[in-house]
Write a protein that holds these residues in place. Structure first.
Motif, PDB file in Angstrom:
ATOM      1  N   ALA A   1       0.834  -1.201   0.000  1.00 19.70           N
ATOM      2  CA  ALA A   1       0.000   0.000   0.000  1.00 19.70           C
ATOM      3  C   ALA A   1       0.868   1.251   0.000  1.00 19.70           C
ATOM      4  N   GLU A   2       0.407   2.254  -0.727  1.00 20.24           N
ATOM      5  CA  GLU A   2       1.137   3.515  -0.787  1.00 20.24           C
ATOM      6  C   GLU A   2       0.887   4.310   0.486  1.00 20.24           C
ATOM      7  N   THR A   3       1.842   5.154   0.806  1.00 24.15           N
ATOM      8  CA  THR A   3       1.659   6.055   1.935  1.00 24.15           C
ATOM      9  C   THR A   3       0.839   7.245   1.455  1.00 24.15           C
ATOM     10  N   ASP A   4       0.502   8.158   2.332  1.00 26.86           N
ATOM     11  CA  ASP A   4      -0.290   9.324   1.960  1.00 26.86           C
ATOM     12  C   ASP A   4       0.344  10.058   0.788  1.00 26.86           C
ATOM     13  N   GLY A   5      -0.491  10.548  -0.119  1.00 28.53           N
ATOM     14  CA  GLY A   5      -0.004  11.338  -1.241  1.00 28.53           C
ATOM     15  C   GLY A   5       0.548  10.507  -2.384  1.00 28.53           C
ATOM     16  N   GLY A   6       0.321   9.211  -2.389  1.00 33.66           N
ATOM     17  CA  GLY A   6       0.817   8.394  -3.493  1.00 33.66           C
ATOM     18  C   GLY A   6       2.314   8.177  -3.470  1.00 33.66           C
ATOM     19  N   VAL A   7       2.916   8.279  -2.309  1.00 35.91           N
ATOM     20  CA  VAL A   7       4.364   8.119  -2.165  1.00 35.91           C
ATOM     21  C   VAL A   7       4.631   6.835  -1.399  1.00 35.91           C
ATOM     22  N   ARG A   8       5.648   6.074  -1.831  1.00 38.98           N
ATOM     23  CA  ARG A   8       6.022   4.833  -1.147  1.00 38.98           C
ATOM     24  C   ARG A   8       7.460   4.923  -0.679  1.00 38.98           C
ATOM     25  N   ALA A   9       7.777   4.138   0.332  1.00 43.00           N
ATOM     26  CA  ALA A   9       9.148   4.070   0.844  1.00 43.00           C
ATOM     27  C   ALA A   9       9.880   2.935   0.139  1.00 43.00           C
ATOM     28  N   TYR A  10      11.148   3.168  -0.183  1.00 44.60           N
ATOM     29  CA  TYR A  10      11.994   2.186  -0.854  1.00 44.60           C
ATOM     30  C   TYR A  10      13.369   2.184  -0.200  1.00 44.60           C
ATOM     31  N   THR A  11      14.055   1.062  -0.334  1.00 41.98           N
ATOM     32  CA  THR A  11      15.448   0.968   0.102  1.00 41.98           C
ATOM     33  C   THR A  11      16.300   0.650  -1.116  1.00 41.98           C
ATOM     34  N   VAL A  12      17.398   1.375  -1.255  1.00 45.33           N
ATOM     35  CA  VAL A  12      18.346   1.138  -2.329  1.00 45.33           C
ATOM     36  C   VAL A  12      19.694   0.891  -1.680  1.00 45.33           C
ATOM     37  N   ARG A  13      20.344  -0.212  -2.053  1.00 48.68           N
ATOM     38  CA  ARG A  13      21.684  -0.511  -1.546  1.00 48.68           C
ATOM     39  C   ARG A  13      22.687  -0.270  -2.655  1.00 48.68           C
ATOM     40  N   LEU A  14      23.714   0.469  -2.314  1.00 44.45           N
ATOM     41  CA  LEU A  14      24.725   0.883  -3.281  1.00 44.45           C
ATOM     42  C   LEU A  14      26.108   0.462  -2.814  1.00 44.45           C
ATOM     43  N   GLU A  15      27.046   0.408  -3.732  1.00 42.54           N
ATOM     44  CA  GLU A  15      28.458   0.263  -3.398  1.00 42.54           C
ATOM     45  C   GLU A  15      29.154   1.488  -3.957  1.00 42.54           C
ATOM     46  N   LEU A  16      29.884   2.181  -3.094  1.00 42.24           N
ATOM     47  CA  LEU A  16      30.565   3.403  -3.514  1.00 42.24           C
ATOM     48  C   LEU A  16      32.073   3.271  -3.355  1.00 42.24           C
ATOM     49  N   VAL A  17      32.788   3.915  -4.249  1.00 40.53           N
ATOM     50  CA  VAL A  17      34.236   4.006  -4.140  1.00 40.53           C
ATOM     51  C   VAL A  17      34.538   4.970  -2.997  1.00 40.53           C
ATOM     52  N   ASP A  18      35.593   4.700  -2.235  1.00 33.20           N
ATOM     53  CA  ASP A  18      35.950   5.558  -1.093  1.00 33.20           C
ATOM     54  C   ASP A  18      36.745   6.761  -1.578  1.00 33.20           C
TER      55      ASP A  18
ATOM     56  N   ASN B   1      27.058   1.761  -8.518  1.00 33.43           N
ATOM     57  CA  ASN B   1      26.826   0.324  -8.476  1.00 33.43           C
ATOM     58  C   ASN B   1      25.627   0.048  -7.564  1.00 33.43           C
ATOM     59  N   VAL B   2      24.476  -0.285  -8.168  1.00 34.31           N
ATOM     60  CA  VAL B   2      23.245  -0.558  -7.429  1.00 34.31           C
ATOM     61  C   VAL B   2      23.184  -2.064  -7.153  1.00 34.31           C
ATOM     62  N   ILE B   3      23.255  -2.432  -5.885  1.00 34.26           N
ATOM     63  CA  ILE B   3      23.224  -3.836  -5.499  1.00 34.26           C
ATOM     64  C   ILE B   3      21.796  -4.290  -5.244  1.00 34.26           C
ATOM     65  N   GLN B   4      20.983  -3.432  -4.679  1.00 31.00           N
ATOM     66  CA  GLN B   4      19.578  -3.768  -4.423  1.00 31.00           C
ATOM     67  C   GLN B   4      18.740  -2.532  -4.659  1.00 31.00           C
ATOM     68  N   ALA B   5      17.625  -2.725  -5.344  1.00 32.79           N
ATOM     69  CA  ALA B   5      16.699  -1.628  -5.583  1.00 32.79           C
ATOM     70  C   ALA B   5      15.306  -2.133  -5.245  1.00 32.79           C
ATOM     71  N   GLY B   6      14.789  -1.716  -4.094  1.00 36.20           N
ATOM     72  CA  GLY B   6      13.492  -2.216  -3.652  1.00 36.20           C
ATOM     73  C   GLY B   6      13.593  -3.714  -3.435  1.00 36.20           C
ATOM     74  N   GLU B   7      12.732  -4.472  -4.096  1.00 37.51           N
ATOM     75  CA  GLU B   7      12.756  -5.926  -3.979  1.00 37.51           C
ATOM     76  C   GLU B   7      13.753  -6.562  -4.941  1.00 37.51           C
ATOM     77  N   GLU B   8      14.256  -5.760  -5.894  1.00 43.41           N
ATOM     78  CA  GLU B   8      15.201  -6.268  -6.889  1.00 43.41           C
ATOM     79  C   GLU B   8      16.573  -6.376  -6.231  1.00 43.41           C
ATOM     80  N   HIS B   9      17.039  -7.589  -5.994  1.00 45.42           N
ATOM     81  CA  HIS B   9      18.278  -7.798  -5.252  1.00 45.42           C
ATOM     82  C   HIS B   9      19.270  -8.582  -6.088  1.00 45.42           C
ATOM     83  N   TYR B  10      20.407  -7.971  -6.333  1.00 47.12           N
ATOM     84  CA  TYR B  10      21.470  -8.621  -7.084  1.00 47.12           C
ATOM     85  C   TYR B  10      22.532  -9.035  -6.090  1.00 47.12           C
TER      86      TYR B  10
END
Length: 190
Positions: free
Chosen positions: A15-32, A93-102
């Motif tokens: 279910a969407e939150t108020d205003g048609g907005v949803r929460a997502y988690t994105v996991r990244l790998e970054l160069v230091d 480098n996107v390792i996980q985007a929402g439910e999409e997990h690499y």
């Protein structure tokens, strides 16, 4: 007004939150390097995402020597894919985007007339048909673009899908008359 079925957000985990907005988690790998985190956050803001939290541990290094970063954000559902694409276009480098997990990574080497057989098409087919993300590509063409070339592709794939991904890449290689040199997977060694 007609009868509208009552629904509860508790009954619908998507279910969407108020205003048609949803929460997502994105996991990244970054160069230091200085500015990397800011570079990773800009595509989110530029594409309508609102940051909720950032978990960034400089002391926790991935096997590739990068820093894992978890970003919690919210955005309208129709903008999420654009945000992920913008991150990848920015070289993040996107390792996980929402439910999409690499969760796995494999490297393969392709050998043959890569340019003549449309390298861009080959990579697009790998991403689409093998459900992989091409994270890194190195091309060597000592005879020029008309000759035999080799390309090493580092691919992110869904956890547990290495065997299926490699089968698909072999099929693409056969279709394009390319030799596919693939890694040994766990259990393949004699």
């Amino acid at each position: 007004m007609g009868n509208v079925p009552a629904s509860s957000d508790e009954d619908d985990p998507d279910a969407e939150t108020d205003g048609g907005v949803r929460a997502y988690t994105v996991r990244l790998e970054l160069v230091d390097e200085p500015g990397e985190l800011l570079s990773a956050l800009a595509p989110i803001a530029d594409n309508g995402g609102n940051l909720l939290s950032i978990h960034h541990e400089r002391g926790n290094i991935t096997p590739r020597g990068h820093i894992p970063v978890e970003v919690d954000m919210e955005c309208p559902p129709d903008r999420f894919d654009g945000i992920v694409e913008a991150l990848r276009d920015a070289g993040i480098n996107v390792i996980q985007a929402g439910e999409e997990h690499y969760g796995e990574e494999i490297s393969v080497v392709l050998i043959g007339h890569l340019v003549e057989t449309d390298l861009s098409n080959t990579l697009s087919r790998i991403e689409d048909e093998a459900d992989a993300i091409v994270q890194d590509l190195s091309l060597t063409s000592p005879e020029g673009t008309d000759g035999v070339a080799s390309a090493r592709a580092r691919l992110a794939i869904n956890s547990g899908r290495s065997t299926e991904a490699l089968e698909t890449i072999r099929t693409i290689g056969t279709d394009k008359d390319l030799t596919v040199v693939e890694p040994l997977l766990a259990g393949d060694a004699a």
